[in-house]
Enzyme design. Structure first.
Site, PDB file in Angstrom:
ATOM      1  N   ARG A 221       1.088  -1.872  -0.095  1.00  0.00           N
ATOM      2  CA  ARG A 221      -0.017  -0.120  -0.440  1.00  0.00           C
ATOM      3  C   ARG A 221       1.084   1.306   0.070  1.00  0.00           C
ATOM      4  O   ARG A 221       1.593   1.632   0.972  1.00  0.00           O
ATOM      5  CB  ARG A 221      -0.603   0.224   1.316  1.00  0.00           C
ATOM      6  CG  ARG A 221      -2.092  -1.115   1.320  1.00  0.00           C
ATOM      7  CD  ARG A 221      -2.965  -0.332   0.282  1.00  0.00           C
ATOM      8  NE  ARG A 221      -4.780  -1.306  -0.111  1.00  0.00           N
ATOM      9  CZ  ARG A 221      -4.041  -2.733  -0.399  1.00  0.00           C
ATOM     10  NH1 ARG A 221      -3.645  -2.959  -1.570  1.00  0.00           N
ATOM     11  NH2 ARG A 221      -5.543  -3.601  -0.252  1.00  0.00           N
ATOM     12  N   HIS A 269      -1.158   0.207  -9.648  1.00  0.00           N
ATOM     13  CA  HIS A 269      -1.343  -1.249  -9.232  1.00  0.00           C
ATOM     14  C   HIS A 269      -2.155  -1.955  -9.367  1.00  0.00           C
ATOM     15  O   HIS A 269      -3.220  -2.482  -9.822  1.00  0.00           O
ATOM     16  CB  HIS A 269      -2.643  -0.219  -8.459  1.00  0.00           C
ATOM     17  CG  HIS A 269      -3.143  -0.785  -7.082  1.00  0.00           C
ATOM     18  ND1 HIS A 269      -3.416  -0.002  -5.690  1.00  0.00           N
ATOM     19  CD2 HIS A 269      -3.120  -2.472  -6.777  1.00  0.00           C
ATOM     20  CE1 HIS A 269      -3.701  -1.279  -5.033  1.00  0.00           C
ATOM     21  NE2 HIS A 269      -3.132  -2.111  -5.085  1.00  0.00           N
TER      22      HIS A 269
END
Ligand SMILES: NC(=O)c1ccc[n+]([C@@H]2O[C@H](COP(=O)([O-])OP(=O)(O)OC[C@H]3O[C@@H](n4cnc5c(N)ncnc54)[C@H](OP(=O)(O)O)[C@@H]3O)[C@@H](O)[C@H]2O)c1
Length: 306
Positions: A221, A269
């Site tokens: 993250r 991502h």
């Protein structure tokens, strides 16, 4: 049995159809405000209104491995939250991380630049014993990544909250072991969940403990990493660079220095995507198991935050 599907920025339709075929006895529909009560929910970053309007749920299935966004909502106490448990993600993560480590170790960006300039050049082979890789987080994804790196004979260190034993991996556990883990590693792969304990954990203090010429691969993250600290350690020469898949703000803003930095590679991502068919098979199998009163894997502990 009623199943509701509530996704942010993602069409629920193929999931509704897939779940309906996997569980023909169920009534599956996409959620909209005011919809009837369901027994089970399949979600991706649902609004608080969804949670408030569905107090009768037996479980909430998240269509990702990370539940940090979901746990920021006010969830009824005792509601079972279930994360995806691999479902085809660990092999993707292993290929992404091995690619990143090998690309850096074999200086493939340098060869690429030489090729662009029409230059036939050799670089001195480097020893993989000088490139110990530290995998932070030895869960479903981290263990698969550590095993994959061993295939290429990199020395591998692993770091987790509770002690682990993994063949061929030097394991460290708990915050008191973090400095030793970092000092033993040159390449750092972050695969921890985002929790209050791990937020900002990749900062100046921790990253400067990596061996000189360190390289950072963040696939967990964005909020694990203090962006300015990474940039200053690369610019000071302590770190050689980074490959980053996750960011504090996604999409990464156009003006962010990561985009143009010559020693940083950015991907959007995408290191381990949710695979719909595998995920539907896993979630529908778990709904049936829970109905039979059987235990399932992947139940989140809200106290731990993952
Ligand atoms: N970029 C992408 O496309 C993508 C895709 C999927 C997932 N992810 C990210 O990857 C993360 C990991 O996924 P996973 O399925 O492997 O999770 P997981 O199975 O829950 O494993 C988490 C690992 O992190 C360790 N950990 C947790 N808190 C820690 C702490 N404070 N200090 C040290 N270690 C700690 C855990 O230790 P214990 O073993 O002791 O519990 C465990 O080994 C997800 O949470 C998500 O954020 C990213």
């Amino acid at each position: 049995m009623k199943i509701t599907v509530c996704f942010d920025k993602l069409s629920p339709d193929p999931w509704v159809q897939g779940l309906q075929s996997a569980l023909p006895q169920a009534r599956v529909s996409a959620w909209s405000p005011g919809a009837a009560q369901a027994d089970w929910a399949i979600v991706w970053t649902p609004p608080q209104q969804f949670i408030d309007e569905q107090p009768g749920l037996q479980a909430l299935f998240n269509i990702g491995a990370g539940v940090d966004a979901l746990l920021k909502l006010q969830l009824p106490p005792g509601l079972k939250v279930v994360r995806l448990d691999d479902a085809g993600m660990s092999v993707q993560m292993a290929e992404y991380v091995c690619h990143a480590v090998i690309r850096h170790f074999r200086e493939l960006d340098g060869y690429d630049a030489d090729a662009q300039a029409g230059k036939w050049s050799y670089r001195k082979p480097r020893s993989r014993s000088d490139f110990p890789v530290g995998v932070m987080g030895l869960g479903v994804l981290g263990q698969r990544v550590a095993r994959a790196l061993k295939v290429f004979d990199f020395p591998v260190n692993g770091y987790s909250r509770s002690p682990k034993q993994l063949d061929g991996v030097r394991c460290y556990a708990g915050p008191e072991a973090l400095p030793a883990f970092l000092q033993a590693s040159r390449v750092l792969v972050n695969l921890m969940p985002l929790t209050p304990e791990t937020e900002n954990i990749l900062n100046h203090t921790t990253l400067s403990q990596l061996q000189k010429g360190g390289y950072v691969i963040n696939v967990a993250r964005g909020s694990h990493l203090v962006d300015e600290d990474l940039l200053s350690l690369i610019d000071s020469g302590h770190l050689a660079g980074a490959m980053l898949d996750v960011f504090r703000t996604e999409p990464l803003p156009a003006a962010h220095p990561f985009w143009q930095h010559p020693k940083i590679s950015v991907t959007p991502h995408t290191s381990a995507r949710t695979l719909r068919e595998e995920s539907i098979a896993q979630i529908s199998g778990k709904i049936l198991a829970l109905q039979r009163g059987e235990p399932i894997n992947g139940v989140v502990d809200p106290g731990r935050g993952y």
